[in-house]
Design a protein around this motif. Structure first.
Motif, PDB file in Angstrom:
ATOM      1  N   GLY A 208      17.757  18.250 -66.119  1.00 38.24           N
ATOM      2  CA  GLY A 208      17.769  18.971 -64.840  1.00 38.24           C
ATOM      3  C   GLY A 208      18.954  18.578 -63.979  1.00 38.24           C
ATOM      4  N   MET A 209      19.763  17.645 -64.485  1.00 37.67           N
ATOM      5  CA  MET A 209      20.885  17.148 -63.688  1.00 37.67           C
ATOM      6  C   MET A 209      22.226  17.383 -64.358  1.00 37.67           C
ATOM      7  SD  MET A 209      19.062  13.689 -62.429  1.00 37.67           S
ATOM      8  CE  MET A 209      19.254  13.874 -60.689  1.00 37.67           C
TER       9      MET A 209
ATOM     10  N   GLY B 216      25.491   8.741 -65.286  1.00 38.82           N
ATOM     11  CA  GLY B 216      25.817  10.166 -65.430  1.00 38.82           C
ATOM     12  C   GLY B 216      25.992  10.877 -64.105  1.00 38.82           C
ATOM     13  N   ARG B 217      25.260  10.455 -63.097  1.00 37.04           N
ATOM     14  CA  ARG B 217      25.355  11.116 -61.784  1.00 37.04           C
ATOM     15  C   ARG B 217      26.768  10.981 -61.223  1.00 37.04           C
ATOM     16  NH1 ARG B 217      21.411   9.660 -57.460  1.00 37.04           N
ATOM     17  NH2 ARG B 217      21.544  11.843 -56.938  1.00 37.04           N
ATOM     18  N   TRP B 218      27.355   9.792 -61.417  1.00 37.93           N
ATOM     19  CA  TRP B 218      28.713   9.554 -60.901  1.00 37.93           C
ATOM     20  C   TRP B 218      29.744  10.189 -61.821  1.00 37.93           C
ATOM     21  CZ3 TRP B 218      28.371   8.333 -56.156  1.00 37.93           C
ATOM     22  CH2 TRP B 218      27.238   7.627 -55.715  1.00 37.93           C
ATOM     23  N   LEU B 219      29.500  10.063 -63.130  1.00 38.38           N
ATOM     24  CA  LEU B 219      30.461  10.620 -64.087  1.00 38.38           C
ATOM     25  C   LEU B 219      30.595  12.131 -63.930  1.00 38.38           C
ATOM     26  CD1 LEU B 219      29.738   8.727 -67.426  1.00 38.38           C
ATOM     27  CD2 LEU B 219      31.866   8.747 -66.106  1.00 38.38           C
ATOM     28  N   LYS B 220      29.479  12.772 -63.570  1.00 37.53           N
ATOM     29  CA  LYS B 220      29.502  14.239 -63.431  1.00 37.53           C
ATOM     30  C   LYS B 220      30.514  14.654 -62.354  1.00 37.53           C
ATOM     31  CE  LYS B 220      26.599  18.236 -63.256  1.00 37.53           C
ATOM     32  NZ  LYS B 220      25.360  18.849 -62.887  1.00 37.53           N
ATOM     33  N   ILE B 221      30.643  13.818 -61.331  1.00 38.55           N
ATOM     34  CA  ILE B 221      31.598  14.123 -60.259  1.00 38.55           C
ATOM     35  C   ILE B 221      33.007  13.651 -60.641  1.00 38.55           C
ATOM     36  CG2 ILE B 221      32.191  13.658 -57.827  1.00 38.55           C
ATOM     37  CD1 ILE B 221      29.127  13.000 -57.487  1.00 38.55           C
TER      38      ILE B 221
ATOM     39  N   ALA C 136      34.250  12.466 -63.740  1.00 36.65           N
ATOM     40  CA  ALA C 136      34.831  12.788 -65.058  1.00 36.65           C
ATOM     41  C   ALA C 136      33.849  13.683 -65.818  1.00 36.65           C
ATOM     42  CB  ALA C 136      35.089  11.500 -65.830  1.00 36.65           C
ATOM     43  N   PRO C 137      33.730  14.964 -65.381  1.00 34.24           N
ATOM     44  CA  PRO C 137      32.686  15.825 -65.959  1.00 34.24           C
ATOM     45  C   PRO C 137      32.779  16.024 -67.468  1.00 34.24           C
ATOM     46  CG  PRO C 137      34.112  17.038 -64.407  1.00 34.24           C
ATOM     47  CD  PRO C 137      34.481  15.598 -64.285  1.00 34.24           C
ATOM     48  N   SER C 138      34.008  15.968 -68.024  1.00 38.68           N
ATOM     49  CA  SER C 138      34.089  16.184 -69.473  1.00 38.68           C
ATOM     50  C   SER C 138      33.489  14.996 -70.227  1.00 38.68           C
ATOM     51  CB  SER C 138      35.527  16.443 -69.911  1.00 38.68           C
ATOM     52  OG  SER C 138      36.306  15.329 -69.586  1.00 38.68           O
ATOM     53  N   VAL C 139      33.491  13.808 -69.587  1.00 45.08           N
ATOM     54  CA  VAL C 139      32.907  12.632 -70.243  1.00 45.08           C
ATOM     55  C   VAL C 139      31.391  12.822 -70.343  1.00 45.08           C
ATOM     56  CG1 VAL C 139      32.533  10.139 -70.069  1.00 45.08           C
ATOM     57  CG2 VAL C 139      34.746  11.121 -69.425  1.00 45.08           C
ATOM     58  N   ILE C 140      30.786  13.331 -69.271  1.00 41.26           N
ATOM     59  CA  ILE C 140      29.323  13.531 -69.306  1.00 41.26           C
ATOM     60  C   ILE C 140      28.963  14.621 -70.333  1.00 41.26           C
ATOM     61  CG2 ILE C 140      29.136  15.112 -67.313  1.00 41.26           C
ATOM     62  CD1 ILE C 140      26.709  12.330 -67.955  1.00 41.26           C
ATOM     63  N   ASP C 141      29.829  15.626 -70.477  1.00 40.73           N
ATOM     64  CA  ASP C 141      29.596  16.640 -71.526  1.00 40.73           C
ATOM     65  C   ASP C 141      29.580  15.989 -72.911  1.00 40.73           C
ATOM     66  OD1 ASP C 141      29.612  18.519 -69.543  1.00 40.73           O
ATOM     67  OD2 ASP C 141      31.470  19.512 -70.150  1.00 40.73           O
ATOM     68  N   ARG C 142      30.530  15.076 -73.129  1.00 40.22           N
ATOM     69  CA  ARG C 142      30.604  14.415 -74.445  1.00 40.22           C
ATOM     70  C   ARG C 142      29.386  13.529 -74.678  1.00 40.22           C
ATOM     71  NH1 ARG C 142      36.203  14.187 -73.400  1.00 40.22           N
ATOM     72  NH2 ARG C 142      36.223  11.966 -72.875  1.00 40.22           N
TER      73      ARG C 142
END
Ligand SMILES: NC(=O)c1ccc[n+]([C@@H]2O[C@H](COP(=O)([O-])OP(=O)(O)OC[C@H]3O[C@@H](n4cnc5c(N)ncnc54)[C@H](OP(=O)(O)O)[C@@H]3O)[C@@H](O)[C@H]2O)c1
Length: 267
Positions: free
Chosen positions: A145-146, A244-249, A251-257
């Protein structure tokens, strides 16, 4: 910390997995619980287990995707306990398929009906009672959901909707004394992975998860019970969930990986 003894609780999705473990955890704390799910027999036997542990429990067979059932569940719980202190929206279903492999898109409607609209309707019928007790709404959402999750597009969408609804409601309810707790588990051992709807519209039947490597339902339930006692705003249960909450802001491609790997590694 608030003592849960005697608290009047509705718990949906109580018959299996996280909900079942949470029912037992709440019963040990001597709570009064209306247990909801579709399977009456499993609810009745769980109600007996809850009573043996010191809790009070009633079984209320409910299809959360049906509006009348939501109204009936609220009525039965209030009839049994004389009011409500906590409503835990835990019932949920998932999918397991790439979007471009799906043969039947009905699963998108079903996911929204069970994971999002069910909690909305149950909230409508229980909110007046929670306002009377300055109670608590608990939304068992998901890390999905995030952030985006491959092969879970419809599930992630329904859990984003759920979190968007309950985060909005929290602001509206600020002056009423009703709090909202959002729970975002990572993978947990339960029936949900076997029951996940695959590309052909049928349940997978077998769990593709490596169960030994993920959190157990009792462990998850214990964390949820503590978050309820603290009336915590958000519970994230894993390091990658918190990061992940911080990475999404940042470095979003890192959270995708990370999300892609999380699904690939579970196959
Ligand atoms: N397990 C995980 O890895 C994980 C991770 C993150 C979030 N979650 C969330 O945690 C919650 C609990 O999932 P779980 O893993 O414990 O799943 P589970 O073991 O499959 O249990 C799901 C529960 O929901 C009930 N349910 C399903 N459809 C329903 C409906 N239409 N009406 C009423 N009850 C219904 C099921 O009972 P009946 O079939 O008898 O109705 C069962 O009691 C879900 O919201 C899920 O999205 C799970």
């Amino acid at each position: 910390m608030r003592d849960l003894a005697g608290k009047r609780i509705i718990l949906t999705g109580a018959s299996e997995g996280i909900g079942r473990a949470l029912a037992l955890e709440l019963a040990r704390r001597r709570a009064r619980i209306a247990l909801a799910a579709r399977d009456r027999d499993r609810l009745e036997s769980l109600a007996q287990e809850c009573r043996a542990l010191g809790g009070e429990a009633v079984a209320v067979p409910t299809d959360i995707g049906n509006q009348q059932d939501c109204e009936w569940l609220a009525q039965e719980a209030v009839k049994a306990f004389g009011g409500l202190d906590i409503v835990i929206h835990n019932a949920g279903i998932t999918m397991w398929s790439r979007f471009d492999a799906l043969q039947d898109f009905e699963i998108f409607d079903t996911l929204m009906r069970v994971n999002y609209l069910g909690p909305v309707h149950l909230t409508a019928h229980t909110l007046p009672h929670l306002k009377q007790s300055a109670g608590l709404i608990v939304a068992v959402a998901s890390l999905a959901g995030m952030t985006g999750v491959p092969e879970r597009s419809g599930y992630a969408a329904s859990k984003h909707a759920m979190i968007g609804f309950f985060d909005s409601l929290r602001i509206e309810l600020a002056a009423t004394g009703v709090d909202v707790t959002v729970i975002a588990p990572d993978f947990v051992v339960s029936e949900i992975h076997k029951r996940a709807i695959g590309a052909n519209g049928e349940p997978l039947g077998d769990s593709p998860m490596q169960q030994s490597k993920i959190m157990t339902a009792p462990e998850c339930a214990a964390q949820i019970a503590r978050a309820i006692e603290r009336r915590q705003r958000l519970l994230l249960m894993s390091t990658r969930g918190k990061l992940g909450r911080w990475l999404k802001i940042l470095a979003p491609s890192v959270i995708d990986r990370i999300a892609a790997r999380a699904i690939r590694d579970r196959h």
